[in-house]
Design a protein around this motif. Structure first.
Motif, PDB file in Angstrom:
ATOM      1  N   GLY A  30       0.817  -1.209   0.000  1.00  0.00           N
ATOM      2  CA  GLY A  30       0.000   0.000   0.000  1.00  0.00           C
ATOM      3  C   GLY A  30       0.850   1.257   0.000  1.00  0.00           C
ATOM      4  O   GLY A  30       1.916   1.314  -0.602  1.00  0.00           O
ATOM      5  N   ARG A  31       0.347   2.301   0.687  1.00  0.00           N
ATOM      6  CA  ARG A  31       1.076   3.553   0.802  1.00  0.00           C
ATOM      7  C   ARG A  31       1.928   3.509   2.071  1.00  0.00           C
ATOM      8  O   ARG A  31       1.453   3.134   3.143  1.00  0.00           O
ATOM      9  N   TRP A  32       3.197   3.875   1.942  1.00  0.00           N
ATOM     10  CA  TRP A  32       4.101   3.804   3.088  1.00  0.00           C
ATOM     11  C   TRP A  32       5.263   4.774   2.884  1.00  0.00           C
ATOM     12  O   TRP A  32       5.528   5.255   1.779  1.00  0.00           O
ATOM     13  N   ARG A  33       5.948   5.087   3.947  1.00  0.00           N
ATOM     14  CA  ARG A  33       7.203   5.824   3.918  1.00  0.00           C
ATOM     15  C   ARG A  33       8.156   5.177   4.912  1.00  0.00           C
ATOM     16  O   ARG A  33       7.734   4.729   5.980  1.00  0.00           O
ATOM     17  N   HIS A  78      15.958  12.041   4.448  1.00  0.00           N
ATOM     18  CA  HIS A  78      15.494  11.310   3.272  1.00  0.00           C
ATOM     19  C   HIS A  78      14.356  10.392   3.685  1.00  0.00           C
ATOM     20  O   HIS A  78      14.138  10.145   4.867  1.00  0.00           O
ATOM     21  N   PHE A  79      13.644   9.883   2.697  1.00  0.00           N
ATOM     22  CA  PHE A  79      12.706   8.796   2.945  1.00  0.00           C
ATOM     23  C   PHE A  79      12.458   8.061   1.640  1.00  0.00           C
ATOM     24  O   PHE A  79      12.733   8.570   0.543  1.00  0.00           O
ATOM     25  N   LEU A  80      11.976   6.840   1.748  1.00  0.00           N
ATOM     26  CA  LEU A  80      11.592   6.046   0.592  1.00  0.00           C
ATOM     27  C   LEU A  80      10.084   5.878   0.586  1.00  0.00           C
ATOM     28  O   LEU A  80       9.455   5.799   1.651  1.00  0.00           O
ATOM     29  N   SER A  81       9.522   5.830  -0.616  1.00  0.00           N
ATOM     30  CA  SER A  81       8.084   5.740  -0.760  1.00  0.00           C
ATOM     31  C   SER A  81       7.777   5.107  -2.115  1.00  0.00           C
ATOM     32  O   SER A  81       8.563   5.242  -3.059  1.00  0.00           O
ATOM     33  N   PRO A  82       6.643   4.424  -2.253  1.00  0.00           N
ATOM     34  CA  PRO A  82       6.273   3.903  -3.570  1.00  0.00           C
ATOM     35  C   PRO A  82       5.765   4.993  -4.509  1.00  0.00           C
ATOM     36  O   PRO A  82       5.526   4.735  -5.692  1.00  0.00           O
ATOM     37  N   GLU A  83       5.607   6.203  -3.987  1.00  0.00           N
ATOM     38  CA  GLU A  83       5.049   7.302  -4.771  1.00  0.00           C
ATOM     39  C   GLU A  83       6.127   8.280  -5.194  1.00  0.00           C
ATOM     40  O   GLU A  83       6.943   8.709  -4.377  1.00  0.00           O
ATOM     41  N   ARG A  84       6.102   8.667  -6.464  1.00  0.00           N
ATOM     42  CA  ARG A  84       7.069   9.634  -6.961  1.00  0.00           C
ATOM     43  C   ARG A  84       6.749  11.039  -6.468  1.00  0.00           C
ATOM     44  O   ARG A  84       7.636  11.790  -6.056  1.00  0.00           O
ATOM     45  N   GLU A  85       5.469  11.400  -6.499  1.00  0.00           N
ATOM     46  CA  GLU A  85       5.052  12.736  -6.109  1.00  0.00           C
ATOM     47  C   GLU A  85       4.723  12.783  -4.617  1.00  0.00           C
ATOM     48  O   GLU A  85       4.126  11.847  -4.068  1.00  0.00           O
ATOM     49  N   LEU A  86       5.119  13.858  -3.983  1.00  0.00           N
ATOM     50  CA  LEU A  86       4.845  14.023  -2.563  1.00  0.00           C
ATOM     51  C   LEU A  86       3.385  14.399  -2.361  1.00  0.00           C
ATOM     52  O   LEU A  86       2.863  15.297  -3.017  1.00  0.00           O
ATOM     53  N   GLY A  87       2.755  13.714  -1.479  1.00  0.00           N
ATOM     54  CA  GLY A  87       1.378  14.035  -1.128  1.00  0.00           C
ATOM     55  C   GLY A  87       1.237  14.025   0.375  1.00  0.00           C
ATOM     56  O   GLY A  87       2.204  14.205   1.109  1.00  0.00           O
TER      57      GLY A  87
END
Length: 308
Positions: A30-33, A78-87
């Motif tokens: 899902g969505r994560w950071r 820094h952080f990693l996320s599956p999303e390219r755009e910050l939301g």
């Protein structure tokens, strides 16, 4: 790459002393950071399956694919996320055990590097804030085997990964820094000097005979430059004056000899010091601690631990 520069790369890698710990191994859905920032140590993220983006403030997101990795040599936000755009920040997600067949999941191995001793820190300072390992880089093809070994470790509690993963991540790190040292532009330091054709003979001589009474004039003559021209070009390449560079190089060589078991007196003499007090001051200035304390610390760390 010239033989001299390759020898220098090996010398530098042999001088890096680190301890690796794994924070967790598992997968997100899902969505994560995720981030390892804020610990005041270097860290790494290895993508075992799936994909994600590395976000660093002020920079474009970096896409990471399966068997890519990022090694952060310094503690940067820094952080990693599956999303390219910050939301909006996603809800907190708990890492799950690895299950590569799960759709939309991203498998990760994350942990920390602690660079032991001032010598390691001085060497790492020559490198960028972070290094990227790319699975499709032919020069790093052998690294794929290390990912196979990591994935072969039994999947279990993400917070209690196999200790072998830390050792495998450590080997991956050395593959990457060797590759960067050989191929990429290093902004300053030993490797930057080694790549400049006009400075290679000088660097070889400094390393072969660090105890000689080198002056700026001596170094300029070896490069067939005037003193003023040599000083200008050397500072431009290394980021520091010749005398400061020589001091740093001498202390790095001395630290390596202490690491090999040589006495403080012999290491000092090898790099041109007859006065124990003068050598101790110079060593502490560069390495960050007295040579005796540095050597004792090495012995204590490398001595077998008693079993209780």
């Amino acid at each position: 790459m010239s033989t001299n520069t390759d020898q220098l790369v090996h010398w530098l890698l042999g001088s890096v002393d680190l301890e690796t710990t794994v924070f967790h191994v598992g997968q997100y859905c899902g969505r994560w950071r995720a981030s390892t920032a804020g610990r005041a140590v270097g860290s790494f993220h290895l993508v075992l399956h799936g994909g994600c983006f590395l976000h660093i403030e002020g920079q474009e997101p970096v896409a990471l694919q399966p068997r890519d990795g990022v090694f952060l040599l310094r503690d940067i936000p820094h952080f990693l996320s599956p999303e390219r755009e910050l939301g909006a920040a996603p809800p907190q997600v708990t890492m799950q055990p690895l299950a590569p067949d799960a759709d939309g999941s991203t498998g990760m191995a994350c942990g920390f590097f602690h660079f032991r001793g001032g010598l390691s820190g001085l060497i790492v300072d020559s490198f960028p804030d972070y290094l990227i390992l790319r699975a499709d880089d032919p020069a790093l093809k052998a690294a794929s085997t290390l990912f196979d070994l990591i994935l072969a470790e039994p999947a279990g509690d993400p917070e209690q990964p196999s200790p072998l993963v830390a050792r495998l991540a450590e080997v991956l790190f050395f593959y990457v820094i060797r590759h960067v040292a050989r191929e990429d532009a290093i902004a300053s330091g030993l490797l930057a000097i080694a790549r400049r054709a006009e400075f290679k003979p000088l660097l070889e001589s400094l390393m072969a005979a660090p105890g000689e009474p080198w002056s700026t004039d001596d170094m300029a003559r070896m490069t067939h430059m005037s003193r003023a021209s040599f000083y200008k070009h050397f500072v431009g390449a290394s980021g520091q004056p010749p005398a400061q560079f020589l001091l740093s190089l001498r202390m790095k060589i001395a630290a390596q000899r202490l690491h090999a078991g040589e006495s403080v007196e012999r290491a000092a003499e090898h790099v041109g010091y007859r006065s124990h007090a003068a050598f101790s001051r110079a060593f502490k200035k560069v390495i960050g601690e007295q040579p005796g304390a540095y050597r004792r610390g090495l012995r204590e760390r490398d001595s077998p631990r008693s079993l209780n």
